[in-house]
Motif scaffolding. Structure first.
Motif, mmCIF file in Angstrom:
data_model
loop_
_atom_site.group_PDB
_atom_site.id
_atom_site.type_symbol
_atom_site.label_atom_id
_atom_site.label_comp_id
_atom_site.label_asym_id
_atom_site.label_seq_id
_atom_site.Cartn_x
_atom_site.Cartn_y
_atom_site.Cartn_z
ATOM 1 N N TYR A 1 -9.070 -11.945 64.743
ATOM 2 C CA TYR A 1 -9.214 -12.859 64.589
ATOM 3 C C TYR A 1 -9.899 -12.634 66.521
ATOM 4 O O TYR A 1 -9.414 -11.778 66.538
ATOM 5 C CB TYR A 1 -7.953 -13.619 65.138
ATOM 6 N N SER B 1 -12.111 -15.800 62.298
ATOM 7 C CA SER B 1 -11.572 -14.864 61.711
ATOM 8 C C SER B 1 -11.983 -13.640 60.910
ATOM 9 O O SER B 1 -12.810 -14.494 60.398
ATOM 10 C CB SER B 1 -9.987 -15.602 61.271
ATOM 11 N N LEU C 1 -6.293 -18.678 59.151
ATOM 12 C CA LEU C 1 -5.173 -17.727 60.065
ATOM 13 C C LEU C 1 -4.025 -18.221 60.234
ATOM 14 O O LEU C 1 -3.915 -20.109 60.486
ATOM 15 C CB LEU C 1 -5.942 -17.817 61.414
ATOM 16 N N ASP C 2 -3.361 -17.038 60.337
ATOM 17 C CA ASP C 2 -1.345 -17.736 60.136
ATOM 18 C C ASP C 2 -1.919 -18.855 61.602
ATOM 19 O O ASP C 2 -2.370 -18.878 62.707
ATOM 20 C CB ASP C 2 -1.162 -16.015 61.210
ATOM 21 N N LYS C 3 -0.977 -19.746 61.256
ATOM 22 C CA LYS C 3 -0.492 -20.641 62.050
ATOM 23 C C LYS C 3 -0.249 -20.630 63.389
ATOM 24 O O LYS C 3 -0.772 -20.756 64.850
ATOM 25 C CB LYS C 3 0.605 -21.979 61.609
ATOM 26 N N LYS C 4 0.789 -19.034 64.025
ATOM 27 C CA LYS C 4 1.173 -18.892 65.350
ATOM 28 C C LYS C 4 0.233 -18.379 65.632
ATOM 29 O O LYS C 4 -0.185 -18.619 67.346
ATOM 30 C CB LYS C 4 2.250 -18.258 64.864
ATOM 31 N N LYS D 1 -3.531 -18.807 65.353
ATOM 32 C CA LYS D 1 -4.180 -20.493 65.602
ATOM 33 C C LYS D 1 -3.628 -20.911 67.184
ATOM 34 O O LYS D 1 -4.057 -21.564 67.897
ATOM 35 C CB LYS D 1 -4.420 -21.100 64.222
#
Length: 172
Positions: free
Chosen positions: A122, A137, A142-145, A147
């Motif tokens: 990312y 990404s 993409l993983d929320k955390k 992002k």
């Protein structure tokens, strides 16, 4: 398509310098950055407006530059939009700061300001000023955390994150 070309041209008539107070990543390795990147979020600009499934493909050119192919799908017109350009390092290749042109001789800044240096999965990228920002990404999601962390970093650097557009990525 003509509007896309004109808008991209206007963007890249700008300068290739980094916005004041922002530092591009160091220890950058272009060979690890090459490949397909998916746009997760961005600040709005006419050259991408309404597009979904936006991606950028980066590949090495013989002259040391990077071939850039930006692509997005227009669901209203039911067609793909694509533009090809080239990028070159502004200075040291270990610094994530490039100048990109889709219409030579006009270049604009492409500055990697956050990067997953372990896996290159990312990145947070800005243009020549704070009105250009992308979260990218290597996967369409993409993983929320992660992002949220990138958005927070962008906010601390003075970007208007309240205007971020979440890009729709669908199966093709």
């Amino acid at each position: 398509m003509r509007k896309l070309i004109i808008a991209v041209l206007i963007f890249f008539c700008g300068c290739s310098s980094v916005p004041k107070g922002i530092l591009p990543v160091t220890g950058f390795e272009i060979s690890r950055y090459l490949g397909t990147w998916y746009e997760i979020a961005r600040l709005d600009h006419s050259f991408e407006r309404g597009l979904i499934n936006i991606s950028a493909e980066y590949s090495q050119m013989d002259d040391g530059g990077v071939k850039v192919v930006n692509r997005g799908f227009d669901p209203i017109k039911n067609e793909w939009k694509e533009v090809e350009g080239r990028a070159y390092f502004v200075s040291d290749p270990s610094t994530g700061s490039l100048k990109v042109s889709f219409f030579r001789p006009f270049y604009g800044g492409y500055h990697i300001i956050a990067l997953d240096k372990e896996k290159y999965e990312y990145a947070l990228v800005c243009g020549p000023d704070r009105s250009y920002l992308w979260i990218l990404s290597k996967k369409p999601f993409l993983d929320k955390k992660i992002k949220d962390d990138l958005i927070l970093k962008a906010k601390k650097l003075g970007f208007d994150v309240s205007s971020l557009i979440q890009v729709k990525q669908e199966s093709k």
